[in-house]
Design a protein around this motif. Sequence first.
Motif, mmCIF file in Angstrom:
data_model
loop_
_atom_site.group_PDB
_atom_site.id
_atom_site.type_symbol
_atom_site.label_atom_id
_atom_site.label_comp_id
_atom_site.label_asym_id
_atom_site.label_seq_id
_atom_site.Cartn_x
_atom_site.Cartn_y
_atom_site.Cartn_z
ATOM 1 N N LEU A 7 0.827 -1.210 0.000
ATOM 2 C CA LEU A 7 0.000 0.000 0.000
ATOM 3 C C LEU A 7 0.858 1.257 0.000
ATOM 4 O O LEU A 7 0.530 2.239 -0.662
ATOM 5 N N LYS A 8 1.975 1.237 0.731
ATOM 6 C CA LYS A 8 2.868 2.395 0.766
ATOM 7 C C LYS A 8 3.621 2.563 -0.548
ATOM 8 O O LYS A 8 3.632 3.643 -1.134
ATOM 9 N N VAL A 9 4.230 1.482 -1.048
ATOM 10 C CA VAL A 9 5.026 1.562 -2.279
ATOM 11 C C VAL A 9 4.152 1.960 -3.470
ATOM 12 O O VAL A 9 4.555 2.758 -4.312
ATOM 13 N N SER A 10 2.919 1.433 -3.516
ATOM 14 C CA SER A 10 2.010 1.752 -4.621
ATOM 15 C C SER A 10 1.358 3.127 -4.455
ATOM 16 O O SER A 10 0.704 3.611 -5.360
ATOM 17 N N ARG A 11 1.544 3.709 -3.277
ATOM 18 C CA ARG A 11 0.993 5.025 -2.937
ATOM 19 C C ARG A 11 -0.538 5.037 -2.879
ATOM 20 O O ARG A 11 -1.159 6.075 -3.045
ATOM 21 N N LEU A 12 -1.133 3.877 -2.654
ATOM 22 C CA LEU A 12 -2.576 3.844 -2.375
ATOM 23 C C LEU A 12 -2.827 4.484 -1.009
ATOM 24 O O LEU A 12 -3.837 5.141 -0.803
ATOM 25 N N ILE A 13 -1.889 4.254 -0.068
ATOM 26 C CA ILE A 13 -1.894 4.919 1.236
ATOM 27 C C ILE A 13 -0.486 5.459 1.434
ATOM 28 O O ILE A 13 0.490 4.748 1.214
ATOM 29 N N LYS A 14 -0.382 6.727 1.846
ATOM 30 C CA LYS A 14 0.916 7.412 1.835
ATOM 31 C C LYS A 14 1.948 6.891 2.829
ATOM 32 O O LYS A 14 3.128 6.878 2.533
ATOM 33 N N ARG A 15 1.497 6.481 4.018
ATOM 34 C CA ARG A 15 2.457 6.043 5.042
ATOM 35 C C ARG A 15 2.170 4.607 5.450
ATOM 36 O O ARG A 15 1.020 4.188 5.560
ATOM 37 N N ARG A 16 3.223 3.872 5.724
ATOM 38 C CA ARG A 16 3.070 2.463 6.103
ATOM 39 C C ARG A 16 2.351 2.323 7.436
ATOM 40 O O ARG A 16 1.552 1.405 7.622
ATOM 41 N N THR A 17 2.615 3.233 8.372
ATOM 42 C CA THR A 17 1.930 3.163 9.664
ATOM 43 C C THR A 17 0.425 3.384 9.495
ATOM 44 O O THR A 17 -0.376 2.724 10.161
ATOM 45 N N GLU A 61 -1.297 -5.631 -10.050
ATOM 46 C CA GLU A 61 -0.712 -5.951 -11.347
ATOM 47 C C GLU A 61 0.748 -6.400 -11.224
ATOM 48 O O GLU A 61 1.184 -7.263 -11.974
ATOM 49 N N MET A 62 1.520 -5.769 -10.316
ATOM 50 C CA MET A 62 2.912 -6.160 -10.126
ATOM 51 C C MET A 62 3.372 -5.766 -8.732
ATOM 52 O O MET A 62 2.801 -4.884 -8.109
ATOM 53 N N LEU A 63 4.409 -6.447 -8.276
ATOM 54 C CA LEU A 63 4.996 -6.163 -6.974
ATOM 55 C C LEU A 63 6.442 -5.717 -7.180
ATOM 56 O O LEU A 63 7.200 -6.388 -7.874
ATOM 57 N N LYS A 64 6.780 -4.579 -6.616
ATOM 58 C CA LYS A 64 8.157 -4.069 -6.647
ATOM 59 C C LYS A 64 8.447 -3.451 -5.292
ATOM 60 O O LYS A 64 7.571 -2.854 -4.676
ATOM 61 N N ASP A 65 9.703 -3.568 -4.839
ATOM 62 C CA ASP A 65 10.074 -2.979 -3.556
ATOM 63 C C ASP A 65 10.281 -1.477 -3.655
ATOM 64 O O ASP A 65 10.029 -0.749 -2.704
ATOM 65 N N ILE A 66 10.773 -1.029 -4.802
ATOM 66 C CA ILE A 66 11.032 0.400 -5.010
ATOM 67 C C ILE A 66 10.451 0.783 -6.357
ATOM 68 O O ILE A 66 10.675 0.097 -7.358
ATOM 69 N N VAL A 67 9.704 1.880 -6.382
ATOM 70 C CA VAL A 67 9.116 2.336 -7.632
ATOM 71 C C VAL A 67 9.059 3.859 -7.611
ATOM 72 O O VAL A 67 8.876 4.460 -6.562
ATOM 73 N N LYS A 68 9.258 4.479 -8.752
ATOM 74 C CA LYS A 68 9.181 5.941 -8.841
ATOM 75 C C LYS A 68 7.737 6.385 -8.689
ATOM 76 O O LYS A 68 6.804 5.652 -9.027
ATOM 77 N N LYS A 69 7.583 7.600 -8.207
ATOM 78 C CA LYS A 69 6.254 8.133 -7.920
ATOM 79 C C LYS A 69 5.328 8.063 -9.135
ATOM 80 O O LYS A 69 4.174 7.643 -9.024
ATOM 81 N N ASP A 70 5.822 8.441 -10.294
ATOM 82 C CA ASP A 70 4.962 8.466 -11.487
ATOM 83 C C ASP A 70 4.674 7.066 -12.039
ATOM 84 O O ASP A 70 3.802 6.906 -12.891
ATOM 85 N N GLU A 71 5.382 6.037 -11.548
ATOM 86 C CA GLU A 71 5.134 4.670 -11.984
ATOM 87 C C GLU A 71 4.339 3.857 -10.963
ATOM 88 O O GLU A 71 3.981 2.712 -11.222
ATOM 89 N N ALA A 72 4.066 4.443 -9.801
ATOM 90 C CA ALA A 72 3.414 3.709 -8.715
ATOM 91 C C ALA A 72 2.036 3.189 -9.106
ATOM 92 O O ALA A 72 1.654 2.085 -8.729
ATOM 93 N N ASN A 73 1.289 3.979 -9.892
ATOM 94 C CA ASN A 73 -0.058 3.538 -10.244
ATOM 95 C C ASN A 73 -0.064 2.375 -11.237
ATOM 96 O O ASN A 73 -1.106 1.788 -11.491
ATOM 97 N N SER A 74 1.095 2.001 -11.773
ATOM 98 C CA SER A 74 1.158 0.839 -12.657
ATOM 99 C C SER A 74 1.202 -0.468 -11.858
ATOM 100 O O SER A 74 1.100 -1.546 -12.437
#
Length: 96
Positions: A7-17, A61-74
């Motif tokens: 949720l944090k990496v994909s930016r669906l929710i901004k903070r992990r906590t 759609e995919m799992l990544k540990d690190i993703v750029k902000k503009d690619e998060a919605n992919s």
Amino acid sequence: MRLDKFLKVSRLIKRRTLAKEVADQGRITIDGKVVKAASRVKEGDVLAIRFGQKIVTVQIEMLKDIVKKDEANSMYKIISEERLEKIEPEFIDDED
């Protein structure tokens, strides 16, 4: 990958906590089952997240540990967004 991290990496929710709090309140389901923050997610899972009066349903759609902000919605595809009806309190007539 853990649900709260996704949720944090994909930016669906901004903070992990915050993602952990939302999950622990029972506001997230994976394939229809209520889950906790430590639950494992995989590609193809369908998440339903309740944000206040709105439920957003997405498919991973995919799992990544690190993703750029503009690619998060992919990382996910939005399936639906539905607004919940506000439940009006029932009025109790105390006059008898």
